[in-house]
Design an enzyme around this catalytic site. Structure first.
Site, PDB file in Angstrom:
ATOM      1  CB  SER A  60      59.904  -8.750   8.478  1.00 57.65           C
ATOM      2  OG  SER A  60      59.318  -9.710   9.322  1.00 57.65           O
ATOM      3  CB  SER A  61      57.942  -8.056  13.551  1.00 55.22           C
ATOM      4  OG  SER A  61      57.319  -9.225  13.081  1.00 55.22           O
ATOM      5  CB  CYS A  62      61.373 -12.060  11.557  1.00 51.29           C
ATOM      6  SG  CYS A  62      62.060 -11.667   9.966  1.00 51.29           S
ATOM      7  CE1 TYR A 109      61.963 -12.069   4.159  1.00 51.85           C
ATOM      8  CE2 TYR A 109      61.507 -11.877   6.508  1.00 51.85           C
ATOM      9  CZ  TYR A 109      61.195 -11.570   5.197  1.00 51.85           C
ATOM     10  OH  TYR A 109      60.118 -10.757   4.929  1.00 51.85           O
ATOM     11  CE  LYS A 150      62.680  -8.273   3.905  1.00 55.13           C
ATOM     12  NZ  LYS A 150      62.254  -7.426   2.787  1.00 55.13           N
ATOM     13  CG  HIS A 177      53.411 -15.626   6.297  1.00 52.21           C
ATOM     14  ND1 HIS A 177      53.536 -15.001   5.084  1.00 52.21           N
ATOM     15  CD2 HIS A 177      54.604 -15.459   6.914  1.00 52.21           C
ATOM     16  CE1 HIS A 177      54.741 -14.481   4.973  1.00 52.21           C
ATOM     17  NE2 HIS A 177      55.418 -14.743   6.067  1.00 52.21           N
TER      18      HIS A 177
HETATM   19  N1  LIG Z   1      53.600 -11.179   4.424  1.00 57.43           N
HETATM   20  C1  LIG Z   1      53.950 -10.856   5.649  1.00 57.43           C
HETATM   21  O1  LIG Z   1      53.399 -11.387   6.635  1.00 57.43           O
HETATM   22  C2  LIG Z   1      54.997  -9.820   5.882  1.00 57.43           C
HETATM   23  C3  LIG Z   1      55.672  -9.210   4.851  1.00 57.43           C
HETATM   24  N2  LIG Z   1      56.618  -8.241   5.132  1.00 57.43           N
HETATM   25  C4  LIG Z   1      57.420  -7.613   4.073  1.00 57.43           C
HETATM   26  O2  LIG Z   1      56.623  -7.021   3.083  1.00 57.43           O
HETATM   27  C5  LIG Z   1      57.271  -7.138   1.814  1.00 57.43           C
HETATM   28  C6  LIG Z   1      56.317  -7.747   0.819  1.00 57.43           C
HETATM   29  O3  LIG Z   1      55.899  -9.005   1.296  1.00 57.43           O
HETATM   30  P1  LIG Z   1      54.609  -9.742   0.695  1.00 57.43           P
HETATM   31  O4  LIG Z   1      53.844  -8.798  -0.119  1.00 57.43           O
HETATM   32  O5  LIG Z   1      53.985 -10.465   1.807  1.00 57.43           O
HETATM   33  O6  LIG Z   1      55.311 -10.821  -0.257  1.00 57.43           O
HETATM   34  P2  LIG Z   1      54.744 -11.472  -1.586  1.00 57.43           P
HETATM   35  O7  LIG Z   1      55.499 -12.730  -1.790  1.00 57.43           O
HETATM   36  O8  LIG Z   1      53.257 -11.516  -1.540  1.00 57.43           O
HETATM   37  O9  LIG Z   1      55.160 -10.413  -2.693  1.00 57.43           O
HETATM   38  C7  LIG Z   1      56.481 -10.163  -3.018  1.00 57.43           C
HETATM   39  C8  LIG Z   1      56.520  -9.603  -4.403  1.00 57.43           C
HETATM   40  O10 LIG Z   1      57.886  -9.392  -4.777  1.00 57.43           O
HETATM   41  C9  LIG Z   1      58.081  -9.905  -6.083  1.00 57.43           C
HETATM   42  N3  LIG Z   1      59.453 -10.360  -6.248  1.00 57.43           N
HETATM   43  C10 LIG Z   1      60.111 -11.306  -5.549  1.00 57.43           C
HETATM   44  N4  LIG Z   1      61.360 -11.461  -6.018  1.00 57.43           N
HETATM   45  C11 LIG Z   1      61.485 -10.588  -7.043  1.00 57.43           C
HETATM   46  C12 LIG Z   1      62.528 -10.293  -7.943  1.00 57.43           C
HETATM   47  N5  LIG Z   1      63.703 -10.933  -7.871  1.00 57.43           N
HETATM   48  N6  LIG Z   1      62.320  -9.355  -8.893  1.00 57.43           N
HETATM   49  C13 LIG Z   1      61.124  -8.731  -8.984  1.00 57.43           C
HETATM   50  N7  LIG Z   1      60.105  -8.951  -8.159  1.00 57.43           N
HETATM   51  C14 LIG Z   1      60.274  -9.900  -7.202  1.00 57.43           C
HETATM   52  C15 LIG Z   1      57.133 -11.081  -6.174  1.00 57.43           C
HETATM   53  O11 LIG Z   1      56.890 -11.429  -7.503  1.00 57.43           O
HETATM   54  P3  LIG Z   1      56.670 -12.970  -7.849  1.00 57.43           P
HETATM   55  O12 LIG Z   1      55.594 -13.441  -6.935  1.00 57.43           O
HETATM   56  O13 LIG Z   1      56.280 -12.944  -9.269  1.00 57.43           O
HETATM   57  O14 LIG Z   1      57.979 -13.636  -7.581  1.00 57.43           O
HETATM   58  C16 LIG Z   1      55.919 -10.534  -5.462  1.00 57.43           C
HETATM   59  O15 LIG Z   1      55.097  -9.782  -6.306  1.00 57.43           O
HETATM   60  C17 LIG Z   1      58.534  -7.965   2.032  1.00 57.43           C
HETATM   61  O16 LIG Z   1      59.641  -7.128   2.122  1.00 57.43           O
HETATM   62  C18 LIG Z   1      58.282  -8.619   3.369  1.00 57.43           C
HETATM   63  O17 LIG Z   1      59.472  -8.797   4.065  1.00 57.43           O
HETATM   64  C19 LIG Z   1      56.891  -7.864   6.415  1.00 57.43           C
HETATM   65  C20 LIG Z   1      56.246  -8.429   7.467  1.00 57.43           C
HETATM   66  C21 LIG Z   1      55.266  -9.476   7.297  1.00 57.43           C
HETATM   67  C1  LIG Z   2      56.098 -12.677   8.849  1.00 58.37           C
HETATM   68  C2  LIG Z   2      57.097 -13.629   9.398  1.00 58.37           C
HETATM   69  O1  LIG Z   2      56.757 -14.957   9.026  1.00 58.37           O
HETATM   70  C3  LIG Z   2      57.616 -15.977   9.468  1.00 58.37           C
HETATM   71  O2  LIG Z   2      57.621 -16.128  10.840  1.00 58.37           O
HETATM   72  P1  LIG Z   2      56.443 -16.739  11.657  1.00 58.37           P
HETATM   73  O3  LIG Z   2      55.684 -15.650  12.288  1.00 58.37           O
HETATM   74  O4  LIG Z   2      56.978 -17.761  12.575  1.00 58.37           O
HETATM   75  O5  LIG Z   2      55.603 -17.400  10.481  1.00 58.37           O
HETATM   76  P2  LIG Z   2      54.364 -18.275  10.170  1.00 58.37           P
HETATM   77  O6  LIG Z   2      53.212 -17.397   9.874  1.00 58.37           O
HETATM   78  O7  LIG Z   2      54.745 -19.232   9.101  1.00 58.37           O
HETATM   79  O8  LIG Z   2      54.072 -19.128  11.501  1.00 58.37           O
HETATM   80  C4  LIG Z   2      53.592 -18.558  12.687  1.00 58.37           C
HETATM   81  C5  LIG Z   2      53.270 -19.641  13.709  1.00 58.37           C
HETATM   82  O9  LIG Z   2      52.129 -20.352  13.237  1.00 58.37           O
HETATM   83  C6  LIG Z   2      52.385 -21.748  13.328  1.00 58.37           C
HETATM   84  N1  LIG Z   2      51.546 -22.474  12.368  1.00 58.37           N
HETATM   85  C7  LIG Z   2      50.517 -23.296  12.717  1.00 58.37           C
HETATM   86  N2  LIG Z   2      49.976 -23.857  11.646  1.00 58.37           N
HETATM   87  C8  LIG Z   2      50.652 -23.338  10.563  1.00 58.37           C
HETATM   88  C9  LIG Z   2      50.528 -23.562   9.176  1.00 58.37           C
HETATM   89  O10 LIG Z   2      49.692 -24.342   8.702  1.00 58.37           O
HETATM   90  N3  LIG Z   2      51.370 -22.848   8.366  1.00 58.37           N
HETATM   91  C10 LIG Z   2      52.295 -21.967   8.872  1.00 58.37           C
HETATM   92  N4  LIG Z   2      53.088 -21.283   8.012  1.00 58.37           N
HETATM   93  N5  LIG Z   2      52.457 -21.789  10.213  1.00 58.37           N
HETATM   94  C11 LIG Z   2      51.629 -22.451  11.035  1.00 58.37           C
HETATM   95  C12 LIG Z   2      53.874 -21.864  13.090  1.00 58.37           C
HETATM   96  O11 LIG Z   2      54.374 -23.098  13.530  1.00 58.37           O
HETATM   97  C13 LIG Z   2      54.372 -20.674  13.900  1.00 58.37           C
HETATM   98  O12 LIG Z   2      54.438 -20.998  15.251  1.00 58.37           O
HETATM   99  C14 LIG Z   2      59.021 -15.799   9.169  1.00 58.37           C
HETATM  100  O13 LIG Z   2      59.391 -16.560   8.143  1.00 58.37           O
HETATM  101  C15 LIG Z   2      59.506 -14.388   9.212  1.00 58.37           C
HETATM  102  O14 LIG Z   2      60.568 -14.243   8.358  1.00 58.37           O
HETATM  103  C16 LIG Z   2      58.498 -13.322   9.014  1.00 58.37           C
HETATM  104  O15 LIG Z   2      58.811 -12.206   8.662  1.00 58.37           O
END
Ligand SMILES: NC(=O)C1=CN([C@@H]2O[C@H](COP(=O)(O)OP(=O)(O)OC[C@H]3O[C@@H](n4cnc5c(N)ncnc54)[C@H](OP(=O)(O)O)[C@@H]3O)[C@@H](O)[C@H]2O)C=CC1
Ligand SMILES: C[C@H]1O[C@H](OP(=O)(O)OP(=O)(O)OC[C@H]2O[C@@H](n3cnc4c(=O)[nH]c(N)nc43)[C@H](O)[C@@H]2O)[C@@H](O)[C@@H](O)C1=O
Length: 337
Positions: free
Chosen positions: A125-127, A154, A158, A197
Protein backbone atom coordinates in the site's frame (compact mmCIF):
# COMPACT_ATOMS: atom_id res chain seq x y z
CA UNK A 1 -20.32 -9.60 -6.40
CA UNK A 2 -21.42 -7.43 -9.31
CA UNK A 3 -19.92 -7.72 -12.75
CA UNK A 4 -21.14 -4.30 -13.82
CA UNK A 5 -17.79 -2.52 -13.74
CA UNK A 6 -16.05 -5.23 -15.73
CA UNK A 7 -18.32 -4.49 -18.68
CA UNK A 8 -16.35 -1.30 -19.25
CA UNK A 9 -13.16 -3.29 -19.90
CA UNK A 10 -12.46 -4.93 -23.26
CA UNK A 11 -11.53 -8.63 -23.30
CA UNK A 12 -7.78 -9.14 -23.48
CA UNK A 13 -5.89 -12.09 -24.92
CA UNK A 14 -3.86 -13.99 -22.31
CA UNK A 15 -0.41 -12.47 -22.15
CA UNK A 16 2.89 -14.33 -22.49
CA UNK A 17 4.03 -15.63 -19.11
CA UNK A 18 1.03 -17.41 -17.60
CA UNK A 19 -0.59 -20.12 -19.69
CA UNK A 20 -4.40 -19.92 -19.79
CA UNK A 21 -4.57 -23.09 -17.68
CA UNK A 22 -1.89 -22.05 -15.15
CA UNK A 23 -2.93 -22.77 -11.55
CA UNK A 24 -3.33 -19.31 -10.08
CA UNK A 25 -4.23 -18.80 -6.42
CA UNK A 26 -6.00 -15.55 -5.60
CA UNK A 27 -5.77 -15.10 -1.82
CA UNK A 28 -8.53 -12.80 -0.57
CA UNK A 29 -10.76 -13.28 -3.62
CA UNK A 30 -13.89 -12.04 -1.85
CA UNK A 31 -12.36 -8.65 -1.05
CA UNK A 32 -12.23 -5.43 -3.09
CA UNK A 33 -8.91 -6.26 -4.76
CA UNK A 34 -9.19 -10.05 -4.86
CA UNK A 35 -12.60 -9.93 -6.52
CA UNK A 36 -11.27 -7.49 -9.14
CA UNK A 37 -8.30 -9.80 -9.76
CA UNK A 38 -10.66 -12.73 -10.23
CA UNK A 39 -12.79 -10.76 -12.70
CA UNK A 40 -9.68 -9.72 -14.65
CA UNK A 41 -8.32 -13.26 -14.76
CA UNK A 42 -11.67 -14.60 -15.96
CA UNK A 43 -11.92 -11.82 -18.54
CA UNK A 44 -8.48 -12.74 -19.85
CA UNK A 45 -9.44 -16.40 -20.23
CA UNK A 46 -7.70 -18.05 -17.27
CA UNK A 47 -9.49 -21.25 -16.39
CA UNK A 48 -7.61 -22.77 -13.46
CA UNK A 49 -8.21 -20.30 -10.68
CA UNK A 50 -7.82 -21.40 -7.08
CA UNK A 51 -9.72 -19.64 -4.31
CA UNK A 52 -10.47 -20.24 -0.64
CA UNK A 53 -12.67 -18.04 1.50
CA UNK A 54 -11.45 -16.89 4.91
CA UNK A 55 -13.86 -19.40 6.48
CA UNK A 56 -12.33 -22.24 4.43
CA UNK A 57 -8.70 -21.26 5.00
CA UNK A 58 -7.47 -18.91 7.72
CA UNK A 59 -4.16 -17.64 6.37
CA UNK A 60 -2.93 -16.83 9.88
CA UNK A 61 -2.95 -20.60 10.55
CA UNK A 62 0.47 -21.83 9.44
CA UNK A 63 -0.39 -25.54 9.40
CA UNK A 64 -3.56 -24.96 7.39
CA UNK A 65 -1.65 -22.84 4.87
CA UNK A 66 1.00 -25.53 4.48
CA UNK A 67 -1.67 -28.20 3.87
CA UNK A 68 -3.40 -26.00 1.34
CA UNK A 69 -0.24 -25.41 -0.72
CA UNK A 70 0.61 -29.12 -0.65
CA UNK A 71 -2.86 -30.04 -1.91
CA UNK A 72 -3.67 -27.21 -4.34
CA UNK A 73 -0.12 -26.76 -5.76
CA UNK A 74 -0.60 -23.26 -7.23
CA UNK A 75 1.98 -22.13 -9.78
CA UNK A 76 1.37 -18.45 -9.20
CA UNK A 77 0.04 -16.56 -6.17
CA UNK A 78 -1.72 -13.19 -5.96
CA UNK A 79 -1.62 -12.26 -2.28
CA UNK A 80 -4.57 -9.89 -1.79
CA UNK A 81 -5.69 -11.25 1.59
CA UNK A 82 -4.97 -8.88 4.44
CA UNK A 83 -6.45 -7.11 7.41
CA UNK A 84 -7.52 -3.86 5.72
CA UNK A 85 -9.37 -0.76 6.82
CA UNK A 86 -9.58 3.00 6.76
CA UNK A 87 -7.94 5.54 9.03
CA UNK A 88 -10.25 4.91 12.00
CA UNK A 89 -9.92 1.10 11.89
CA UNK A 90 -6.13 1.33 11.58
CA UNK A 91 -5.99 3.70 14.52
CA UNK A 92 -8.38 1.62 16.67
CA UNK A 93 -7.03 -1.91 16.11
CA UNK A 94 -3.22 -1.62 15.86
CA UNK A 95 -2.63 -5.13 17.21
CA UNK A 96 -4.90 -6.75 14.61
CA UNK A 97 -3.38 -4.81 11.73
CA UNK A 98 0.20 -5.59 12.73
CA UNK A 99 -0.23 -9.17 13.89
CA UNK A 100 -2.64 -10.53 11.27
CA UNK A 101 -0.80 -9.00 8.34
CA UNK A 102 2.57 -10.26 9.55
CA UNK A 103 1.10 -13.72 10.09
CA UNK A 104 -0.49 -13.90 6.63
CA UNK A 105 2.77 -12.83 4.96
CA UNK A 106 4.93 -15.15 7.08
CA UNK A 107 2.69 -18.10 6.30
CA UNK A 108 1.91 -17.55 2.63
CA UNK A 109 5.22 -16.32 1.17
CA UNK A 110 7.45 -19.11 2.59
CA UNK A 111 4.82 -21.77 1.77
CA UNK A 112 4.70 -20.48 -1.79
CA UNK A 113 8.48 -20.88 -2.03
CA UNK A 114 8.47 -24.35 -0.45
CA UNK A 115 5.87 -25.51 -2.96
CA UNK A 116 7.64 -24.18 -6.04
CA UNK A 117 5.76 -20.95 -6.76
CA UNK A 118 8.06 -18.90 -8.99
CA UNK A 119 5.95 -15.74 -9.41
CA UNK A 120 4.03 -14.14 -6.56
CA UNK A 121 2.48 -10.68 -6.33
CA UNK A 122 2.33 -9.21 -2.87
CA UNK A 123 -0.14 -6.38 -2.35
CA UNK A 124 1.29 -3.56 -0.26
CA UNK A 125 0.00 0.00 0.00
CA UNK A 126 1.12 3.58 -0.56
CA UNK A 127 1.04 4.02 3.23
CA UNK A 128 4.42 2.26 3.45
CA UNK A 129 6.13 5.52 2.48
CA UNK A 130 7.22 8.05 5.09
CA UNK A 131 4.61 10.60 6.13
CA UNK A 132 6.56 13.56 4.79
CA UNK A 133 8.43 11.96 1.88
CA UNK A 134 8.80 14.16 -1.23
CA UNK A 135 5.77 14.05 -3.54
CA UNK A 136 5.08 12.29 -5.79
CA UNK A 137 6.25 9.25 -3.83
CA UNK A 138 8.98 7.34 -5.60
CA UNK A 139 9.73 3.70 -4.89
CA UNK A 140 13.12 4.65 -3.45
CA UNK A 141 11.48 6.70 -0.67
CA UNK A 142 10.91 3.46 1.22
CA UNK A 143 12.40 3.65 4.73
CA UNK A 144 13.66 7.19 4.21
CA UNK A 145 11.79 8.73 7.16
CA UNK A 146 9.16 8.34 9.93
CA UNK A 147 5.80 6.76 9.08
CA UNK A 148 2.30 8.24 9.55
CA UNK A 149 1.25 7.31 13.14
CA UNK A 150 -2.38 6.36 12.29
CA UNK A 151 -1.26 3.41 10.20
CA UNK A 152 2.26 2.65 11.37
CA UNK A 153 1.52 -0.96 12.49
CA UNK A 154 -0.09 -1.79 9.13
CA UNK A 155 2.68 -0.06 7.20
CA UNK A 156 5.37 -1.88 9.14
CA UNK A 157 3.70 -5.23 8.42
CA UNK A 158 3.56 -4.36 4.73
CA UNK A 159 7.21 -3.26 4.73
CA UNK A 160 8.09 -6.62 6.30
CA UNK A 161 6.24 -8.34 3.44
CA UNK A 162 8.26 -6.41 0.86
CA UNK A 163 11.45 -7.32 2.68
CA UNK A 164 10.44 -10.98 2.74
CA UNK A 165 9.78 -11.04 -1.02
CA UNK A 166 13.15 -9.39 -1.60
CA UNK A 167 14.93 -11.81 0.74
CA UNK A 168 13.44 -14.85 -1.03
CA UNK A 169 14.44 -13.44 -4.40
CA UNK A 170 18.03 -12.90 -3.25
CA UNK A 171 18.48 -16.11 -1.30
CA UNK A 172 16.44 -18.51 -3.41
CA UNK A 173 16.09 -16.92 -6.85
CA UNK A 174 12.31 -16.52 -6.73
CA UNK A 175 10.54 -13.75 -8.67
CA UNK A 176 8.32 -12.23 -6.01
CA UNK A 177 7.11 -8.72 -6.73
CA UNK A 178 5.52 -6.26 -4.30
CA UNK A 179 3.03 -3.82 -5.81
CA UNK A 180 2.14 -0.60 -3.97
CA UNK A 181 -1.32 0.60 -4.95
CA UNK A 182 -2.65 3.99 -4.07
CA UNK A 183 -6.07 4.28 -2.31
CA UNK A 184 -8.55 1.98 -4.07
CA UNK A 185 -12.31 1.82 -4.55
CA UNK A 186 -14.77 -0.15 -6.63
CA UNK A 187 -17.38 -2.91 -6.60
CA UNK A 188 -17.53 -4.95 -3.42
CA UNK A 189 -15.98 -2.22 -1.26
CA UNK A 190 -16.48 -2.03 2.50
CA UNK A 191 -19.32 0.40 3.38
CA UNK A 192 -19.15 0.03 7.17
CA UNK A 193 -18.63 3.59 8.38
CA UNK A 194 -16.37 2.55 11.24
CA UNK A 195 -13.93 0.49 9.20
CA UNK A 196 -14.22 1.75 5.61
CA UNK A 197 -11.99 4.01 3.58
CA UNK A 198 -13.09 7.52 2.71
CA UNK A 199 -14.58 6.97 -0.74
CA UNK A 200 -17.09 4.21 0.11
CA UNK A 201 -17.87 6.03 3.38
CA UNK A 202 -18.79 9.18 1.46
CA UNK A 203 -20.94 7.24 -1.02
CA UNK A 204 -22.94 5.81 1.86
CA UNK A 205 -23.13 9.03 3.86
CA UNK A 206 -24.35 11.09 0.90
CA UNK A 207 -26.79 8.41 -0.22
CA UNK A 208 -28.34 8.10 3.23
CA UNK A 209 -28.45 11.88 3.66
CA UNK A 210 -30.23 12.23 0.32
CA UNK A 211 -32.75 9.52 1.25
CA UNK A 212 -33.42 11.09 4.64
CA UNK A 213 -33.55 14.67 3.36
CA UNK A 214 -30.68 15.67 5.69
CA UNK A 215 -29.32 19.19 5.25
CA UNK A 216 -25.66 18.36 5.95
CA UNK A 217 -23.11 15.56 5.92
CA UNK A 218 -20.13 15.30 8.25
CA UNK A 219 -16.77 14.70 6.58
CA UNK A 220 -13.90 13.66 8.85
CA UNK A 221 -10.86 15.86 9.31
CA UNK A 222 -10.16 19.25 7.79
CA UNK A 223 -10.76 18.32 4.15
CA UNK A 224 -7.26 19.49 3.23
CA UNK A 225 -5.40 16.13 2.98
CA UNK A 226 -4.87 15.00 -0.58
CA UNK A 227 -5.40 11.45 -1.85
CA UNK A 228 -5.12 9.60 -5.16
CA UNK A 229 -7.82 7.05 -6.10
CA UNK A 230 -7.56 4.07 -8.44
CA UNK A 231 -10.51 1.96 -9.56
CA UNK A 232 -10.10 -1.68 -8.46
CA UNK A 233 -10.55 -3.13 -11.95
CA UNK A 234 -7.74 -0.89 -13.19
CA UNK A 235 -5.53 -2.12 -10.36
CA UNK A 236 -6.28 -5.73 -11.30
CA UNK A 237 -5.37 -5.06 -14.94
CA UNK A 238 -2.09 -3.50 -13.81
CA UNK A 239 -1.28 -6.53 -11.64
CA UNK A 240 -1.84 -8.96 -14.52
CA UNK A 241 0.10 -6.70 -16.86
CA UNK A 242 3.09 -6.86 -14.50
CA UNK A 243 2.79 -10.57 -13.83
CA UNK A 244 2.75 -11.28 -17.54
CA UNK A 245 5.72 -9.15 -18.50
CA UNK A 246 8.15 -11.16 -20.64
CA UNK A 247 10.88 -12.78 -18.49
CA UNK A 248 13.67 -10.28 -19.21
CA UNK A 249 11.48 -7.23 -18.47
CA UNK A 250 10.01 -8.82 -15.36
CA UNK A 251 13.47 -9.74 -14.11
CA UNK A 252 14.67 -6.17 -14.65
CA UNK A 253 11.76 -4.97 -12.55
CA UNK A 254 12.68 -7.24 -9.67
CA UNK A 255 15.91 -5.38 -9.53
CA UNK A 256 18.94 -5.94 -7.56
CA UNK A 257 20.69 -6.26 -4.26
CA UNK A 258 20.29 -2.48 -3.75
CA UNK A 259 16.64 -1.95 -4.65
CA UNK A 260 13.68 -3.95 -3.28
CA UNK A 261 11.28 -5.49 -5.81
CA UNK A 262 8.48 -2.96 -5.58
CA UNK A 263 6.50 -0.86 -8.00
CA UNK A 264 3.85 1.81 -7.50
CA UNK A 265 0.40 1.48 -9.07
CA UNK A 266 -1.73 4.59 -9.32
CA UNK A 267 -3.14 7.20 -11.65
CA UNK A 268 -0.58 9.96 -10.97
CA UNK A 269 -3.19 12.59 -9.94
CA UNK A 270 -4.68 13.47 -6.58
CA UNK A 271 -7.31 15.78 -5.11
CA UNK A 272 -8.21 17.15 -1.69
CA UNK A 273 -10.71 15.32 0.51
CA UNK A 274 -12.95 18.38 0.19
CA UNK A 275 -12.87 18.14 -3.62
CA UNK A 276 -13.49 14.39 -3.41
CA UNK A 277 -16.48 14.96 -1.12
CA UNK A 278 -17.92 17.54 -3.53
CA UNK A 279 -17.49 15.11 -6.42
CA UNK A 280 -19.11 12.17 -4.61
CA UNK A 281 -21.97 14.41 -3.44
CA UNK A 282 -22.54 15.47 -7.03
CA UNK A 283 -22.56 11.87 -8.35
CA UNK A 284 -24.93 10.75 -5.61
CA UNK A 285 -27.13 13.82 -6.01
CA UNK A 286 -26.81 15.22 -2.47
CA UNK A 287 -27.35 19.00 -2.58
CA UNK A 288 -26.85 19.87 1.11
CA UNK A 289 -23.83 21.22 2.99
CA UNK A 290 -20.51 19.60 3.90
CA UNK A 291 -19.44 19.97 7.52
CA UNK A 292 -15.83 19.14 8.38
CA UNK A 293 -15.03 17.53 11.73
CA UNK A 294 -11.44 18.43 12.65
CA UNK A 295 -11.60 16.25 15.77
CA UNK A 296 -11.16 13.27 13.43
CA UNK A 297 -7.62 12.53 12.16
CA UNK A 298 -6.45 13.81 8.78
CA UNK A 299 -3.74 11.19 8.51
CA UNK A 300 -0.94 11.79 6.10
CA UNK A 301 -1.19 15.21 4.41
CA UNK A 302 -0.55 13.90 0.88
CA UNK A 303 -0.05 10.48 -0.73
CA UNK A 304 0.47 10.90 -4.46
CA UNK A 305 2.39 8.08 -6.11
CA UNK A 306 5.08 8.55 -8.72
CA UNK A 307 3.89 6.09 -11.36
CA UNK A 308 6.56 6.81 -13.96
CA UNK A 309 8.11 3.35 -13.57
CA UNK A 310 4.80 1.67 -14.39
CA UNK A 311 4.02 4.07 -17.21
CA UNK A 312 7.43 3.49 -18.78
CA UNK A 313 6.56 -0.20 -18.92
CA UNK A 314 3.47 0.75 -20.92
CA UNK A 315 0.56 0.70 -18.44
CA UNK A 316 -1.86 3.51 -17.62
CA UNK A 317 -5.12 3.60 -15.67
CA UNK A 318 -8.26 3.80 -17.81
CA UNK A 319 -11.20 4.54 -15.51
CA UNK A 320 -11.62 8.26 -14.79
CA UNK A 321 -12.46 9.14 -11.18
CA UNK A 322 -15.99 10.37 -11.87
CA UNK A 323 -16.79 7.29 -13.99
CA UNK A 324 -15.39 5.01 -11.30
CA UNK A 325 -17.46 6.70 -8.60
CA UNK A 326 -20.58 6.32 -10.77
CA UNK A 327 -19.83 2.58 -11.18
CA UNK A 328 -19.15 2.16 -7.45
CA UNK A 329 -22.38 3.99 -6.55
CA UNK A 330 -24.33 1.76 -8.91
CA UNK A 331 -22.76 -1.30 -7.23
CA UNK A 332 -23.65 0.11 -3.79
CA UNK A 333 -27.29 0.58 -4.78
CA UNK A 334 -27.54 -2.84 -6.43
CA UNK A 335 -25.75 -4.92 -3.82
CA UNK A 336 -25.79 -3.18 -0.44
CA UNK A 337 -29.23 -1.72 0.00
N1 LIG B 1 -8.55 -0.92 -0.23
C1 LIG B 1 -7.57 -0.07 -0.46
O1 LIG B 1 -7.79 1.15 -0.57
C2 LIG B 1 -6.17 -0.57 -0.62
C3 LIG B 1 -5.84 -1.89 -0.48
N2 LIG B 1 -4.52 -2.29 -0.66
C4 LIG B 1 -4.10 -3.68 -0.45
O2 LIG B 1 -4.83 -4.58 -1.23
C5 LIG B 1 -5.00 -5.81 -0.52
C6 LIG B 1 -6.46 -6.18 -0.50
O3 LIG B 1 -7.19 -5.14 0.10
P1 LIG B 1 -8.78 -5.03 -0.06
O4 LIG B 1 -9.22 -5.93 -1.12
O5 LIG B 1 -9.10 -3.60 -0.09
O6 LIG B 1 -9.25 -5.60 1.36
P2 LIG B 1 -10.60 -6.35 1.71
O7 LIG B 1 -10.79 -6.21 3.18
O8 LIG B 1 -11.69 -5.91 0.80
O9 LIG B 1 -10.26 -7.86 1.36
C7 LIG B 1 -9.32 -8.59 2.06
C8 LIG B 1 -9.64 -10.04 1.89
O10 LIG B 1 -8.71 -10.81 2.66
C9 LIG B 1 -9.42 -11.79 3.39
N3 LIG B 1 -8.73 -12.11 4.63
C10 LIG B 1 -8.42 -11.28 5.65
N4 LIG B 1 -7.80 -11.95 6.63
C11 LIG B 1 -7.73 -13.24 6.22
C12 LIG B 1 -7.23 -14.41 6.81
N5 LIG B 1 -6.67 -14.39 8.03
N6 LIG B 1 -7.34 -15.57 6.13
C13 LIG B 1 -7.93 -15.60 4.91
N7 LIG B 1 -8.41 -14.52 4.30
C14 LIG B 1 -8.33 -13.34 4.96
C15 LIG B 1 -10.76 -11.14 3.69
O11 LIG B 1 -11.72 -12.10 4.02
P3 LIG B 1 -12.82 -11.71 5.10
O12 LIG B 1 -13.43 -10.44 4.63
O13 LIG B 1 -13.74 -12.86 5.07
O14 LIG B 1 -12.09 -11.55 6.39
C16 LIG B 1 -11.04 -10.43 2.39
O15 LIG B 1 -11.64 -11.26 1.44
C17 LIG B 1 -4.40 -5.61 0.86
O16 LIG B 1 -3.13 -6.16 0.92
C18 LIG B 1 -4.31 -4.11 0.98
O17 LIG B 1 -3.22 -3.73 1.75
C19 LIG B 1 -3.55 -1.39 -0.98
C20 LIG B 1 -3.83 -0.07 -1.14
C21 LIG B 1 -5.15 0.46 -0.94
C1 LIG C 1 -5.48 2.91 1.75
C2 LIG C 1 -4.98 3.53 3.01
O1 LIG C 1 -6.08 3.83 3.86
C3 LIG C 1 -5.77 4.42 5.10
O2 LIG C 1 -5.22 5.68 4.99
P1 LIG C 1 -6.02 6.95 4.57
O3 LIG C 1 -5.73 7.25 3.16
O4 LIG C 1 -5.73 8.03 5.53
O5 LIG C 1 -7.51 6.41 4.73
P2 LIG C 1 -9.00 6.81 4.66
O6 LIG C 1 -9.52 6.50 3.31
O7 LIG C 1 -9.70 6.17 5.80
O8 LIG C 1 -9.04 8.40 4.90
C4 LIG C 1 -8.56 9.33 3.96
C5 LIG C 1 -8.88 10.75 4.41
O9 LIG C 1 -10.29 10.93 4.30
C6 LIG C 1 -10.77 11.51 5.50
N1 LIG C 1 -12.19 11.19 5.68
C7 LIG C 1 -13.21 12.10 5.59
N2 LIG C 1 -14.38 11.53 5.85
C8 LIG C 1 -14.11 10.20 6.06
C9 LIG C 1 -14.95 9.11 6.39
O10 LIG C 1 -16.17 9.23 6.52
N3 LIG C 1 -14.34 7.89 6.51
C10 LIG C 1 -12.98 7.73 6.35
N4 LIG C 1 -12.45 6.49 6.48
N5 LIG C 1 -12.16 8.79 6.10
C11 LIG C 1 -12.73 9.99 5.94
C12 LIG C 1 -9.86 10.97 6.57
O11 LIG C 1 -9.92 11.73 7.75
C13 LIG C 1 -8.52 11.06 5.86
O12 LIG C 1 -8.02 12.36 5.92
C14 LIG C 1 -4.80 3.72 5.91
O13 LIG C 1 -5.38 3.04 6.89
C15 LIG C 1 -3.70 3.05 5.14
O14 LIG C 1 -3.24 1.97 5.85
C16 LIG C 1 -3.98 2.70 3.73
O15 LIG C 1 -3.34 1.85 3.14
Amino acid sequence: MTQSASLSQPAVTPAPYLAPDARIYVAGHRGLVGSALLRALQRQGYTNLITRSHAELDLTDAAAVERFFAEARPECVLLAAAKVGGIHANHSYPVDFLQQNLAIELNVIPAAYRHGVQRLLFLGSSCIYPKLAPQPLKEDSLLSGPLEPTNRPYALAKIAGIELCWAYNRQYGTQYLAVMPTNLYGPGDNYDLNTSHVLPALIRKFHEAKQQGAREVVVWGTGTPRREFLYSDDLAEACLFLLNLPPARYQALLATAEQPPLINIGVGEDLSIRALAELVADVVGFRGALVFDPSKPDGTPRKLLDVSRLQQLGWRARVALRTGIELAYQDYKENYL
